[in-house]
Write a protein that holds these residues in place. Structure first.
Motif, PDB file in Angstrom:
ATOM      1  N   PHE A   9       0.911  -1.265   0.183  1.00 14.49           N
ATOM      2  CA  PHE A   9      -0.040   0.067   0.016  1.00 14.49           C
ATOM      3  C   PHE A   9       1.023   1.165   0.009  1.00 14.49           C
ATOM      4  CE2 PHE A   9      -2.594  -3.308   1.779  1.00 14.49           C
ATOM      5  CZ  PHE A   9      -3.918  -2.990   1.071  1.00 14.49           C
ATOM      6  N   LYS A  10       0.476   2.172  -0.682  1.00 18.07           N
ATOM      7  CA  LYS A  10       1.074   3.562  -0.888  1.00 18.07           C
ATOM      8  C   LYS A  10       0.359   4.501  -0.496  1.00 18.07           C
ATOM      9  CE  LYS A  10       4.496   5.942  -3.832  1.00 18.07           C
ATOM     10  NZ  LYS A  10       5.384   5.866  -5.193  1.00 18.07           N
ATOM     11  N   VAL A  11       0.714   5.493   0.119  1.00 20.71           N
ATOM     12  CA  VAL A  11       0.052   6.878   0.323  1.00 20.71           C
ATOM     13  C   VAL A  11       0.386   7.968  -0.729  1.00 20.71           C
ATOM     14  CG1 VAL A  11      -0.553   8.905   1.781  1.00 20.71           C
ATOM     15  CG2 VAL A  11      -0.526   6.739   2.702  1.00 20.71           C
ATOM     16  N   VAL A  54      -4.676   6.335  -0.117  1.00 20.23           N
ATOM     17  CA  VAL A  54      -3.778   4.996   0.197  1.00 20.23           C
ATOM     18  C   VAL A  54      -4.334   3.959  -0.792  1.00 20.23           C
ATOM     19  CG1 VAL A  54      -5.254   4.301   2.000  1.00 20.23           C
ATOM     20  CG2 VAL A  54      -2.846   3.415   1.916  1.00 20.23           C
ATOM     21  N   LYS A  55      -3.444   3.414  -1.672  1.00 17.23           N
ATOM     22  CA  LYS A  55      -3.985   2.427  -2.589  1.00 17.23           C
ATOM     23  C   LYS A  55      -2.960   1.390  -2.802  1.00 17.23           C
ATOM     24  CE  LYS A  55      -2.946   4.848  -7.112  1.00 17.23           C
ATOM     25  NZ  LYS A  55      -3.731   5.395  -8.125  1.00 17.23           N
ATOM     26  N   ARG A  56      -3.263   0.213  -3.449  1.00 19.13           N
ATOM     27  CA  ARG A  56      -2.320  -0.851  -3.580  1.00 19.13           C
ATOM     28  C   ARG A  56      -2.591  -0.922  -5.097  1.00 19.13           C
ATOM     29  NH1 ARG A  56      -4.051  -6.063  -0.615  1.00 19.13           N
ATOM     30  NH2 ARG A  56      -5.842  -5.718  -2.255  1.00 19.13           N
ATOM     31  N   LYS A  57      -1.514  -0.704  -6.091  1.00 21.51           N
ATOM     32  CA  LYS A  57      -1.478  -0.816  -7.495  1.00 21.51           C
ATOM     33  C   LYS A  57      -2.788   0.271  -7.729  1.00 21.51           C
ATOM     34  CE  LYS A  57      -0.212  -5.484  -7.780  1.00 21.51           C
ATOM     35  NZ  LYS A  57      -0.363  -6.829  -8.366  1.00 21.51           N
ATOM     36  N   GLU A  84     -13.093  -3.532   3.780  1.00 18.03           N
ATOM     37  CA  GLU A  84     -12.459  -4.363   3.625  1.00 18.03           C
ATOM     38  C   GLU A  84     -10.865  -4.339   3.834  1.00 18.03           C
ATOM     39  OE1 GLU A  84     -11.253  -5.961  -0.616  1.00 18.03           O
ATOM     40  OE2 GLU A  84     -13.117  -4.367  -1.036  1.00 18.03           O
ATOM     41  N   TYR A  85     -10.446  -3.142   4.025  1.00 21.32           N
ATOM     42  CA  TYR A  85      -9.128  -2.838   4.496  1.00 21.32           C
ATOM     43  C   TYR A  85      -8.915  -2.273   5.802  1.00 21.32           C
ATOM     44  CZ  TYR A  85      -8.973  -2.938  -0.727  1.00 21.32           C
ATOM     45  OH  TYR A  85      -8.959  -3.194  -1.877  1.00 21.32           O
ATOM     46  N   GLN A  86     -10.174  -2.178   6.813  1.00 18.20           N
ATOM     47  CA  GLN A  86     -10.093  -1.941   7.920  1.00 18.20           C
ATOM     48  C   GLN A  86      -9.327  -2.884   8.639  1.00 18.20           C
ATOM     49  OE1 GLN A  86     -14.128  -0.565   9.097  1.00 18.20           O
ATOM     50  NE2 GLN A  86     -13.709   1.069   7.505  1.00 18.20           N
ATOM     51  N   GLY A  87      -8.723  -2.479   9.825  1.00 15.57           N
ATOM     52  CA  GLY A  87      -7.932  -3.276  10.630  1.00 15.57           C
ATOM     53  C   GLY A  87      -6.649  -3.867  10.421  1.00 15.57           C
ATOM     54  N   MET A  88      -6.132  -3.008   9.266  1.00 14.60           N
ATOM     55  CA  MET A  88      -4.846  -3.523   8.638  1.00 14.60           C
ATOM     56  C   MET A  88      -3.647  -2.154   8.845  1.00 14.60           C
ATOM     57  SD  MET A  88      -6.367  -4.790   5.025  1.00 14.60           S
ATOM     58  CE  MET A  88      -4.731  -5.444   4.244  1.00 14.60           C
ATOM     59  N   GLY A  89      -4.130  -1.274   9.784  1.00 18.42           N
ATOM     60  CA  GLY A  89      -3.127  -0.227  10.102  1.00 18.42           C
ATOM     61  C   GLY A  89      -3.060   0.747   8.990  1.00 18.42           C
ATOM     62  N   LEU A  90      -4.020   0.954   7.833  1.00 21.94           N
ATOM     63  CA  LEU A  90      -3.993   1.622   6.969  1.00 21.94           C
ATOM     64  C   LEU A  90      -4.580   3.117   7.390  1.00 21.94           C
ATOM     65  CD1 LEU A  90      -5.190  -0.267   3.742  1.00 21.94           C
ATOM     66  CD2 LEU A  90      -2.824   0.176   4.352  1.00 21.94           C
ATOM     67  N   GLY A  91      -5.303   3.154   8.281  1.00 30.23           N
ATOM     68  CA  GLY A  91      -5.925   4.432   8.817  1.00 30.23           C
ATOM     69  C   GLY A  91      -4.936   5.232   9.429  1.00 30.23           C
ATOM     70  N   ALA A  92      -4.121   4.557  10.314  1.00 27.60           N
ATOM     71  CA  ALA A  92      -2.975   5.196  11.013  1.00 27.60           C
ATOM     72  C   ALA A  92      -2.055   5.542  10.037  1.00 27.60           C
ATOM     73  CB  ALA A  92      -2.463   4.163  12.063  1.00 27.60           C
ATOM     74  N   THR A  93      -1.627   4.612   9.160  1.00 23.48           N
ATOM     75  CA  THR A  93      -0.725   5.083   8.006  1.00 23.48           C
ATOM     76  C   THR A  93      -1.013   6.635   7.381  1.00 23.48           C
ATOM     77  OG1 THR A  93       0.080   3.015   7.964  1.00 23.48           O
ATOM     78  CG2 THR A  93       0.712   4.597   6.048  1.00 23.48           C
ATOM     79  N   ALA A 121     -12.153   5.749  15.879  1.00 20.84           N
ATOM     80  CA  ALA A 121     -11.323   6.761  15.270  1.00 20.84           C
ATOM     81  C   ALA A 121     -10.936   7.731  16.240  1.00 20.84           C
ATOM     82  CB  ALA A 121     -12.645   7.622  14.314  1.00 20.84           C
ATOM     83  N   ILE A 122     -11.787   7.834  17.396  1.00 16.02           N
ATOM     84  CA  ILE A 122     -11.317   8.809  18.635  1.00 16.02           C
ATOM     85  C   ILE A 122      -9.814   8.135  19.063  1.00 16.02           C
ATOM     86  CG2 ILE A 122     -11.859   9.347  20.878  1.00 16.02           C
ATOM     87  CD1 ILE A 122     -14.983   9.423  20.031  1.00 16.02           C
ATOM     88  N   ALA A 123     -10.026   6.882  19.253  1.00 19.96           N
ATOM     89  CA  ALA A 123      -8.704   6.077  19.725  1.00 19.96           C
ATOM     90  C   ALA A 123      -7.496   6.568  18.720  1.00 19.96           C
ATOM     91  CB  ALA A 123      -8.873   4.605  20.008  1.00 19.96           C
ATOM     92  N   LEU A 124      -7.736   6.383  17.646  1.00 14.85           N
ATOM     93  CA  LEU A 124      -6.499   6.644  16.611  1.00 14.85           C
ATOM     94  C   LEU A 124      -6.243   8.138  16.520  1.00 14.85           C
ATOM     95  CD1 LEU A 124      -4.850   6.215  14.040  1.00 14.85           C
ATOM     96  CD2 LEU A 124      -6.710   6.454  12.627  1.00 14.85           C
TER      97      LEU A 124
END
Length: 153
Positions: A9-11, A54-57, A84-93, A121-124
């Motif tokens: 994944f890339k931002v 944030v995307k992959r390819k 489908e991408y939640q819980g993978m750390g992408l939101g934090a990234t 979201a609040i925790a993040l």
């Protein structure tokens, strides 16, 4: 998510080719309350520097949009990662990269509003040093209370 997976994944800055993917994610998460595609085209035209994905390819997994409200302040209008991408750390990234971008543009603060029910979201936000400054009843209309949070850059 393994390190190998996260490297896929890339931002990057959003482009017009990404709007369809952003709109699909928005609709998946917010259904009838989703921003329409036209909003994202206008946002990209108005604020191209502060619209990240944030995307992959070529698959868009999430986006963030900062909107200038003054010379010193940006408002985090939205940060979203598809279901489908939640819980993978992408939101934090994505949020970390959004903060880095705001600093690079010499802003002094980011403000946002979040539903009091959105505990993840609040925790993040707290993890990234956003501080709650107030609670507003009916901020987005009747029954739409929000917590206002600020990050000093």
């Amino acid at each position: 998510m393994s390190k190998t997976d996260s490297q896929k994944f890339k931002v990057t800055p959003a482009g017009y080719d990404d709007i369809a993917g952003v709109s699909v994610l928005e609709t998946q998460v917010y259904a009838d309350d989703a921003y329409p595609s036209l909003f994202f085209y206008q946002a990209l035209r108005q604020w191209p520097e502060t619209f990240l994905i944030v995307k992959r390819k070529e698959i868009v997994a999430g986006y963030s949009l900062l909107v200038p409200v003054s010379e010193a302040t940006l408002s985090l209008m939205s940060v979203l990662v598809g279901k489908e991408y939640q819980g993978m750390g992408l939101g934090a990234t994505l949020l970390r990269e959004t903060v880095v971008l705001a600093r690079s543009l010499n802003y002094q603060r980011i403000e946002l509003s979040v539903s009091p029910d959105n505990e993840s979201a609040i925790a993040l936000y707290k993890k990234l040093n956003f501080k709650e400054t107030e609670r507003r009843c009916d901020y987005l209309g009747p029954g739409q209370d929000r917590i206002i949070m600020v990050l000093l850059l």
